[in-house]
Design a protein around this motif. Structure first.
Motif, PDB file in Angstrom:
ATOM      1  N   UNK A 519      11.427  47.051 -53.043  1.00  0.00           N
ATOM      2  CA  UNK A 519      12.336  47.078 -54.188  1.00  0.00           C
ATOM      3  C   UNK A 519      12.578  45.680 -54.742  1.00  0.00           C
ATOM      4  N   UNK A 520      12.340  44.675 -53.922  1.00  0.00           N
ATOM      5  CA  UNK A 520      12.556  43.294 -54.354  1.00  0.00           C
ATOM      6  C   UNK A 520      11.360  42.722 -55.089  1.00  0.00           C
ATOM      7  N   UNK A 521      10.267  43.512 -55.210  1.00  0.00           N
ATOM      8  CA  UNK A 521       9.047  42.996 -55.820  1.00  0.00           C
ATOM      9  C   UNK A 521       8.750  43.695 -57.130  1.00  0.00           C
ATOM     10  N   UNK A 522       8.300  42.949 -58.099  1.00  0.00           N
ATOM     11  CA  UNK A 522       7.751  43.518 -59.321  1.00  0.00           C
ATOM     12  C   UNK A 522       6.240  43.496 -59.145  1.00  0.00           C
ATOM     13  N   UNK A 523       5.717  44.529 -58.517  1.00  0.00           N
ATOM     14  CA  UNK A 523       4.333  44.546 -58.048  1.00  0.00           C
ATOM     15  C   UNK A 523       3.331  44.546 -59.196  1.00  0.00           C
ATOM     16  N   UNK A 654      16.676  39.928 -57.246  1.00  0.00           N
ATOM     17  CA  UNK A 654      15.312  39.637 -56.778  1.00  0.00           C
ATOM     18  C   UNK A 654      15.094  40.087 -55.342  1.00  0.00           C
ATOM     19  N   UNK A 655      16.175  40.147 -54.580  1.00  0.00           N
ATOM     20  CA  UNK A 655      16.075  40.619 -53.195  1.00  0.00           C
ATOM     21  C   UNK A 655      16.088  42.137 -53.109  1.00  0.00           C
ATOM     22  N   UNK A 656      16.254  42.800 -54.251  1.00  0.00           N
ATOM     23  CA  UNK A 656      16.283  44.262 -54.260  1.00  0.00           C
ATOM     24  C   UNK A 656      17.620  44.844 -53.862  1.00  0.00           C
ATOM     25  N   UNK A 657      18.655  43.997 -53.764  1.00  0.00           N
ATOM     26  CA  UNK A 657      19.991  44.493 -53.411  1.00  0.00           C
ATOM     27  C   UNK A 657      20.755  44.735 -54.712  1.00  0.00           C
ATOM     28  N   UNK A 658      20.421  45.838 -55.385  1.00  0.00           N
ATOM     29  CA  UNK A 658      20.970  46.105 -56.708  1.00  0.00           C
ATOM     30  C   UNK A 658      22.461  46.383 -56.661  1.00  0.00           C
TER      31      UNK A 658
END
Length: 714
Positions: A519-523, A654-658
């Protein structure tokens, strides 16, 4: 049962030639409901008595427990016309009134039988009285006419009646009509038949026509003397019980799942007096892939294959649901075994013949198979999917060669004899042939799983190649079919694009669950890139401009509908407005739902909506604000708050902790409220106005990193 002494049971039965089995239950329910609904509307039902629908391969019927011979009298009031028009100077009816009374069936009334009332403007004539209730014979005729013409008939048949001149349309030719109210025949007719008390039982086991004494006795007489179980539900339950008893006695099971349930429905629609027998075939046939044998037995013969309950392996025995019950069933069993053996032998021959040519050698033959006249052959499609799989696999940590090999072989089994005979086995047979040829295990699994509707397990190293092929296939299908103008419309979706979209969604969900996407990556494997890459695989100019973007919107819209069943609609809209990476959507929606419970949420959402509206109206705003132009304490406080919160909220994003990012944002409420209370955004000085709009643009960017919070405003 009704306590009304004037109520009796009513049975209506229509005997026909063999009805379509897959529609039988629906036809029976519709026939019963059509009659019940009409009689109820006419007041002929004495309270909420039981209504039972019946359906066998040769009959549709209904039984109602409490039906009146005549409905209660009904009071009526008919507004006719103004008295000035309906009566002449002497008070006699005018021709206009007489015509009106005749049209309403009230010609027996004269002027003295009418009521005059003032409606606030003028005197109006009314006819008032009591009308006799509907008679059962008339009401049942109306109900029968409605039921027969409103059945969900898959395909109507036109046939000629016995007079040799009249033709009627119905699902199958009708043979007899029974209508009994208690012990009395109700004189109704339909499809050229007049009602009586005679019915037909089992085609072979019953000696002749049956005379039914009463509506109450109909079902029991039909079962006892006619050898017919008239209730579809009872017949299905009887078959299920016999199957369970027979399989248990052999230490086996018929399995479970949608296929078994569908077969149970079908055999219940094919027999009237079911009996289960055990058959067997030579164990040598078990060397053929079990899916081939199972499909042959279920699809062609309507048998129930038996499985080992411990291992799930197919056994050489099967269960037969017969419509006969002789003293010695040996001939039935042997006859069914003789019938199934050639079909199993065919499957064995197809399989052994197919094994003579390696699967890879069949790929070239796909050039002769048309995929779509605008999109080329199956070989061209294979090459597009192969290139897409080769690109996608490394982005997900997989092996490009394995994914490309799976894509290369994916449709090679279309040229095999087994798939030619049983198209339902596409992919399954390819996996068997690939395993025989010594292809890698992950390639074999990819071939077997390629036709699944969705991925429902986290993607692991063992299943990654299968996931890549699954995604590449669906991306190529969506882009290609959509790009030539065949997008779904209304209920129509002949190419299964909605299903393909849901499959892609499930793939991204399971890649995230398996840790392949964070979730922290924009793959780089995000959906937009996959669709763009798929579109690039087609010949220039073949697809409509903007196809990849249109398909992307379509997939997100399907995701919106899927999430709506379990998530808050406004939270879904807020997230999808930003079109975030597909694998982040679920986590962002959950974060928005949590944010919406905070006391600051409503105020910030409303402020965000206000900011959005202001920025839309502004002709232009400068890229950043000038701190030196911030004169008011409230705008300096807002600038300081943005500077303090932005690094933390962005890092959490950015860490995916929305959820944490939105919680950080909630701290801005006081500064935002003060700004809109104390500061005039649209100041007269153009420099100050532009600077304040630039400040709001910075706020807007901070507030809408996870979702468009204005969508949460009430």
């Amino acid at each position: 049962m009704s306590t009304n002494p004037n109520a009796r049971a009513l049975v209506v039965e229509l005997v026909t030639e063999e009805l379509p089995p897959k529609a039988l239950d629906a036809l029976g329910q519709a026939f019963a409901e059509g009659i019940r609904k009409t009689l109820d509307a006419l007041g002929l039902l004495a309270g909420p008595g039981a209504c039972a629908a019946y359906a066998t391969p040769r009959r549709l019927a209904v039984r109602l427990d409490a039906v009146l011979g005549q409905a209660p009298d009904q009071a009526y009031t008919e507004k006719l016309m103004p008295a000035a028009i309906g009566l002449d100077a002497s008070g006699a009816p005018t021709p206009a009134l007489l015509k009106k009374l005749q049209a309403k069936g009230l010609g027996h009334l004269g002027a003295d039988g009418l009521t005059r009332r003032h409606d606030g403007k003028q005197d109006v004539l009314y006819a008032e009285g009591t009308a006799p209730g509907a008679r059962l014979a008339d009401g049942l005729q109306q109900a029968l006419d409605y039921a027969v013409t409103h059945l969900p008939i898959p395909k109507v048949m036109q046939y000629q009646l016995a007079d040799g001149r009249t033709s009627v349309k119905f699902v199958r030719p009708a043979q007899r009509l029974l209508a009994l109210w208690g012990t009395d025949v109700v004189p109704v007719r339909t499809l050229g038949l007049e009602a009586g008390r005679i019915t037909l039982g089992h085609r072979f086991l019953e000696a002749g026509p049956l005379a039914i004494e009463s509506a109450e006795a109909w079902a029991d007489r039909l079962a006892a003397d006619g050898r017919v179980v008239p209730s579809f539900a009872d017949r299905r339950a009887l078959i299920a019980r016999q199957l369970a008893e027979s399989s248990a006695s052999l230490g086996a099971t018929i399995g479970q799942g949608a296929e078994v349930e569908a077969l149970l429905d079908e055999v219940a629609a094919l027999v009237e007096y079911p009996t289960v027998y055990v058959g067997a075939f030579e164990e040598a046939f078990l060397a053929v892939p079990p899916e081939c044998l199972i499909l042959t037995m279920r699809l062609n013969q309507k048998y129930f294959p038996l499985f080992d309950p411990a291992t799930g392996a197919l056994t050489h025995r099967f269960l037969i649901v017969s419509n006969m019950r002789p003293a010695d069933p040996v001939h039935i069993i042997q006859g069914n075994q003789r019938v199934v053996r050639p079909r199993l032998a065919d499957a064995q021959f197809f399989y052994q013949t197919d094994l003579k040519a390696p699967l890879a050698e069949r790929v070239a033959g796909l050039a002769d198979s048309v995929y779509h006249n605008k999109l080329g052959s199956q070989l061209q499609r294979t090459e597009r999917v192969e290139a897409l799989a080769r690109w996608l696999a490394p982005l997900l940590g997989g092996r490009a060669e394995s994914a490309a090999r799976a894509a290369r072989l994916a449709h090679a089994d279309l040229g095999t004899q087994m798939v030619g005979e049983f198209p339902e086995l596409q992919g399954i047979m390819g996996a068997y042939y690939a395993a025989h040829d010594g292809e890698p295990a992950d390639v074999v699994r990819a071939l077997r799983d390629q036709y699944r509707i969705r991925l429902d397990e986290p993607v692991t190293d063992d299943t990654l190649t299968a996931a890549v092929l699954f995604m590449a296939e669906r991306a190529e299908t969506l882009v290609g079919i959509w790009g030539i103008g065949l997008a779904p419309t209304g209920e129509r979706d002949p190419y299964g694009l909605r299903r393909a979209a849901l499959g892609l969604i499930s793939a991204y969900e399971q890649l995230t669950a398996g840790g392949r996407l964070q979730a922290s990556q924009d793959s780089p494997a995000r959906l937009a890139a996959l669709l763009e890459r798929a579109a690039a695989g087609f010949a220039p100019g073949l697809l409509a401009e903007g196809t990849a973007e249109a398909v992307l919107d379509f997939v997100y819209e399907r995701y919106r509908n899927q999430l709506a069943a379990a998530c808050d609609r406004s939270a879904i809209d807020a997230v999808l407005a930003l079109r975030p990476p597909l694998h982040q959507v679920a986590a962002r929606v959950q974060a928005c739902e949590r944010f919406a419970t905070l006391p600051e949420a409503e105020s910030l959402a409303a402020a965000n909506k206000r900011v959005s509206n202001l920025l839309k109206k502004a002709d232009d705003t400068q890229p950043g604000f000038d701190p030196a132009l911030l004169a008011e304490p409230a705008e300096r406080q807002l600038a300081d708050t943005i500077a303090r919160l932005e690094p933390q909220a962005t890092a959490q994003l950015r860490a995916g902790d929305f959820a944490a990012s939105l919680a950080t944002l909630a701290q801005a409420r006081a500064a935002v409220d003060a700004f809109f209370t104390d500061v005039m955004v649209m100041a007269e000085d153009p420099r100050v106005r532009a600077n304040r709009l630039a400040l709001l643009r910075s706020l807007h960017g901070l507030m809408n990193q996870v979702a468009d919070l204005s969508r949460l405003a009430r």
